[in-house]
Design a protein around this motif. Structure first.
Motif, PDB file in Angstrom:
ATOM      1  N   ASP A   1     -20.333  92.411  47.790  1.00  0.00           N
ATOM      2  CA  ASP A   1     -21.038  91.562  46.826  1.00  0.00           C
ATOM      3  C   ASP A   1     -21.094  90.105  47.274  1.00  0.00           C
ATOM      4  O   ASP A   1     -21.668  89.265  46.567  1.00  0.00           O
TER       5      ASP A   1
ATOM      6  N   ALA B   1     -16.710  90.886  40.645  1.00  0.00           N
ATOM      7  CA  ALA B   1     -16.836  91.049  42.093  1.00  0.00           C
ATOM      8  C   ALA B   1     -16.821  89.682  42.770  1.00  0.00           C
ATOM      9  O   ALA B   1     -17.322  88.693  42.234  1.00  0.00           O
TER      10      ALA B   1
ATOM     11  N   TYR C   1     -16.331  93.608  51.289  1.00  0.00           N
ATOM     12  CA  TYR C   1     -16.683  92.708  50.181  1.00  0.00           C
ATOM     13  C   TYR C   1     -18.209  92.628  50.078  1.00  0.00           C
ATOM     14  O   TYR C   1     -18.827  91.600  50.349  1.00  0.00           O
TER      15      TYR C   1
ATOM     16  N   THR D   1     -18.140  86.988  45.003  1.00  0.00           N
ATOM     17  CA  THR D   1     -19.459  86.653  45.530  1.00  0.00           C
ATOM     18  C   THR D   1     -19.431  85.484  46.505  1.00  0.00           C
ATOM     19  O   THR D   1     -20.386  85.299  47.268  1.00  0.00           O
TER      20      THR D   1
END
Length: 242
Positions: free
Chosen positions: A26, A3, A24, A5
């Motif tokens: 994460d 993912a 998004y 970050t």
């Protein structure tokens, strides 16, 4: 695929941030420095893991400076603010209490379907002209600010039923308030009023008037104020005819 970050979009001459950024979820760090941004999309309110956001070198119109200062210490303050804006887009109800705001944020101007707006316990000194665009408002709560009047534009809110301007710095009842003919409830407590205008009696839908704790108030007398809207309006009608 791991993912995402962290994301840096700095130095890209971005004039706007795509609302897809809200997918998004994460993201913990978002860097948007030195672009041409003026607004952030409310979808940033979905970024519940965000711990860092930087916007240096942009000329932000919204979020306002008070929110950005909070975000410097805790990005989730910004996320929470934008989540409230996003929720208001769906519910037509917005509460931005206790943010130390000095004016109504620009994003509110875009929420033209709002029916409920609360901006209590801020530092608002005047309402911007765009208040006139919020013609669907039924409730406007402004207690605990620094208002010494209301702009003429507020008279456009002909559906407004409740107005609370307790605990401001009003020395007289603002004239534009007397043009809000749908008002059912008005609260003016804890101000510096010396008198209620006799023309208040023409707001025939009023069912609740709170003007207590105005220590300088002489008209109507305290014993009338304490008896509520019907007695107050009857007194002002008689005063108007005198």
């Amino acid at each position: 695929m791991p993912a995402l970050t962290g994301l840096s979009l700095a130095d890209n001459q971005l004039a706007e941030l795509d609302p897809v950024i809200g997918t998004y979820t994460d993201l913990t760090a978002l860097h948007l420095d030195r672009n041409l941004l003026r607004l952030l999309p409310s979808s940033v309110g979905n970024l519940t893991k965000l711990s860092t956001i930087t916007l240096d070198g942009n000329e932000m119109k919204d979020p306002p400076p008070e929110i950005m200062m909070l975000a410097e210490r805790n990005a989730q303050e910004l996320v929470t603010y934008l989540r409230k804006i996003r929720t208001a887009e769906m519910t037509d109800m917005l509460e931005l209490n206790g943010y130390m705001l000095r004016t109504i944020p620009y994003s509110v101007a875009l929420l033209t379907n709002l029916t409920h707006l609360s901006l209590a316990e801020n530092r608002i000194t005047e309402l911007p002209p765009f208040i006139a665009t919020l013609t669907n408002l039924k409730t406007l709560l402004l207690s605990g600010n620094q208002l010494d009047g209301l702009p003429g534009e507020i008279a456009a809110l002909q559906g407004l039923e409740e107005l609370n301007i307790d605990n401001n710095v009003l020395e007289e009842v603002p004239r534009p308030l007397l043009e809000l003919y749908a008002l059912k409830k008005v609260s003016l407590a804890y101000n510096r009023l010396e008198a209620l205008p006799s023309d208040l009696c023409w707001l025939t839908n009023l069912q609740d008037i709170n003007a207590e704790h105005n220590d300088l108030l002489e008209v109507p007398p305290r014993e009338v104020i304490e008896k509520g809207a019907r007695v107050i309006l009857d007194y002002l009608r008689k005063f108007n005819r005198a």
